[in-house]
Scaffold this motif. Sequence first.
Motif, short mmCIF file in Angstrom:
data_model
loop_
_atom_site.label_atom_id
_atom_site.label_comp_id
_atom_site.label_asym_id
_atom_site.label_seq_id
_atom_site.Cartn_x
_atom_site.Cartn_y
_atom_site.Cartn_z
N ARG A 284 0.99 -0.68 -0.06
CA ARG A 284 -0.26 -0.06 0.03
C ARG A 284 1.06 1.32 -0.16
O ARG A 284 1.96 0.96 0.15
CB ARG A 284 -0.98 -0.11 0.83
N GLU A 285 0.23 2.37 -0.05
CA GLU A 285 0.85 3.42 -0.69
C GLU A 285 0.93 3.79 0.90
O GLU A 285 0.95 4.13 1.83
CB GLU A 285 -0.19 4.99 -1.10
N ARG A 314 -1.75 4.79 6.17
CA ARG A 314 -2.74 5.92 6.89
C ARG A 314 -3.65 4.92 7.13
O ARG A 314 -4.41 4.19 6.22
CB ARG A 314 -2.97 6.75 5.80
N ASP A 317 -7.70 6.15 5.49
CA ASP A 317 -7.63 5.15 3.75
C ASP A 317 -8.40 4.07 4.08
O ASP A 317 -8.98 3.55 3.22
CB ASP A 317 -6.42 5.03 3.25
N LEU A 318 -7.28 2.86 4.52
CA LEU A 318 -8.43 1.13 4.62
C LEU A 318 -9.61 1.41 5.43
O LEU A 318 -9.91 0.27 4.96
CB LEU A 318 -7.37 0.51 5.84
N GLU A 320 -12.32 3.52 4.85
CA GLU A 320 -12.99 3.68 4.39
C GLU A 320 -12.67 2.78 2.97
O GLU A 320 -13.77 2.25 2.00
CB GLU A 320 -12.20 5.70 3.31
N GLU A 321 -11.46 2.23 2.45
CA GLU A 321 -11.96 1.33 1.23
C GLU A 321 -12.74 0.14 2.15
O GLU A 321 -13.50 -0.29 1.35
CB GLU A 321 -10.68 0.74 1.64
N MET A 354 -10.62 9.11 11.37
CA MET A 354 -10.64 9.50 10.39
C MET A 354 -10.71 11.66 10.20
O MET A 354 -11.61 11.67 8.89
CB MET A 354 -12.07 8.70 9.81
N ASP A 358 -2.41 12.11 10.74
CA ASP A 358 -1.94 10.86 10.93
C ASP A 358 -1.69 9.83 11.36
O ASP A 358 -1.16 10.06 11.75
CB ASP A 358 -0.43 11.39 9.88
#
Length: 531
Positions: A284-285, A314, A317-318, A320-321, A354, A358
Amino acid sequence: MSDEENAARTKPGTITRLSSGALSGLLAGCAALAVAELVAAAVRPQAGPVVAVGGAAIDRTPVAVKDWAIRNFGTDDKLVLQLGILAVLALFALALGVFAVRHRRTGAAGVVVFGVIGAAAATSRPDSTSVTDALPSVLGALAGGGLLYLLIGRLPAPPRGAAREPGQGWDRRRFVLAATVAAAASAGAGAVGRALNGAGGQEAVTSRRNIDLPPPASRAPAVPRGAQVRVAGVSPFITPNADFYRVDTALVVPKVDATAWRLRVHGDGVPRERTLTFDDLLRRELIERDITLTCVSNEVGGPYVGNARWIGVRLADLLEECGVRPPSQGGPADQLVARSVDGMTIGTPVEDVMDGRDAMLAVGMNGEPLPFDHGFPVRMLVPGLYGYVSACKWIEDIELTTFDAYDAYWVKRDWAREAPIKTQSRIDTPKPFARPKAGAVMVAGVAWAQHRGIDKVEVRVDDGPWQAATLAAEDTRDTWRQWSYAWQATEGGHTLTVRATDRTGEVQTEKRTRTVPDGAGGWHSVVVTVE
């Protein structure tokens, strides 16, 4: 023969029996622990009786006692606890040995009772997943009880007229031989057990050694010049991994194989549950950020705060996915419960995770994979929140739920559900009771108000006016900030006090409060004598 003469003749025999009985009890206790450690190597290190009983003791220790232990022993508190358990066990073993001199069977059975206690502690731990966790304590106790029965059978006969069990007769050479063999066997079993326990974590060590962290897609800016004040005695701006504070409840640091590690994300408002591997995270990023962590157990002026450069994924992001929405956007869950491989549970407000800060699942610390002490292979951290509500180490499960539905480990022990870090400052130099020379003396230290930032630091000498300190360059609002003040010191005793103001305009409170329920408050001060 007179009673006096008879007593004089039997007294040495009684002393010999009692001292030999005490030695027998101690040897039996050592044998029980050695066998238990050997069996724990086959089950899991955390199932050993000392670790299991120690963990149960931590769970049931009043908060005030825990704070006292951390304050007085620091990161050695777990070692002190284990030594204390061993000392208590040694005393009971000595007492059981003396008792067994007259009550051989009952004394031997007493060792088994301690095994039952250890087994109950092991199977009741939050990370226990099988009744096999009881085996180390049970088998160790049986070995210890059997050895005590055997050794007591080699003691001298009781004084004339005293009760004598069948098979009791004195053979000094046989007793010494049996005791020596028992001691050697116990030492050997203990050594083998420790070696096997160490080898059991070798796969984890190898997996960490083989990790090559990918370059982060979002790098942290270089630490600005001037972030570190040039004053001797001030903490380094970036805390080395070896010096970073460690406060947790794990008596045995988990050794988790990164290749076998899994993280499950599930719960209320998670329409797309996921299970990730360590390689999934690395693909992942990645982001890299400087973030200061603080323990809620940190007293005013205390050492349990450190700043590191973290690499991770982050967390928002995880989530939200997985379809998670924060409460402000209609999501049903307001609490994220993170679970560690050692059974620890930490509850974090979903909104804070959220809201754009960071928050991350960290895989690296100061340019290397996480150290085992600090959560390898993956830990969670959320800037601006005390560690007990945000910084789950050795994380393996994330469940979305509500604060009303579930109380995490520390909340059950009277700590606050939500705990933003308070604005704090600390004098690093001069040290308390220092004796600087009259003239120019540099007063310096650090201040922190994570995710808000430090706007001002002031120093007061005795009851004089507050004077503005010089602030070092700021890295980010999520890191601490160093400061210094040039003091023209005059001879005599003086009290130096510091306070900080954060970017919201909140001035650090003067009111002293305990660490419970949501962190200590008050101004830090030191007393010095200027010569």
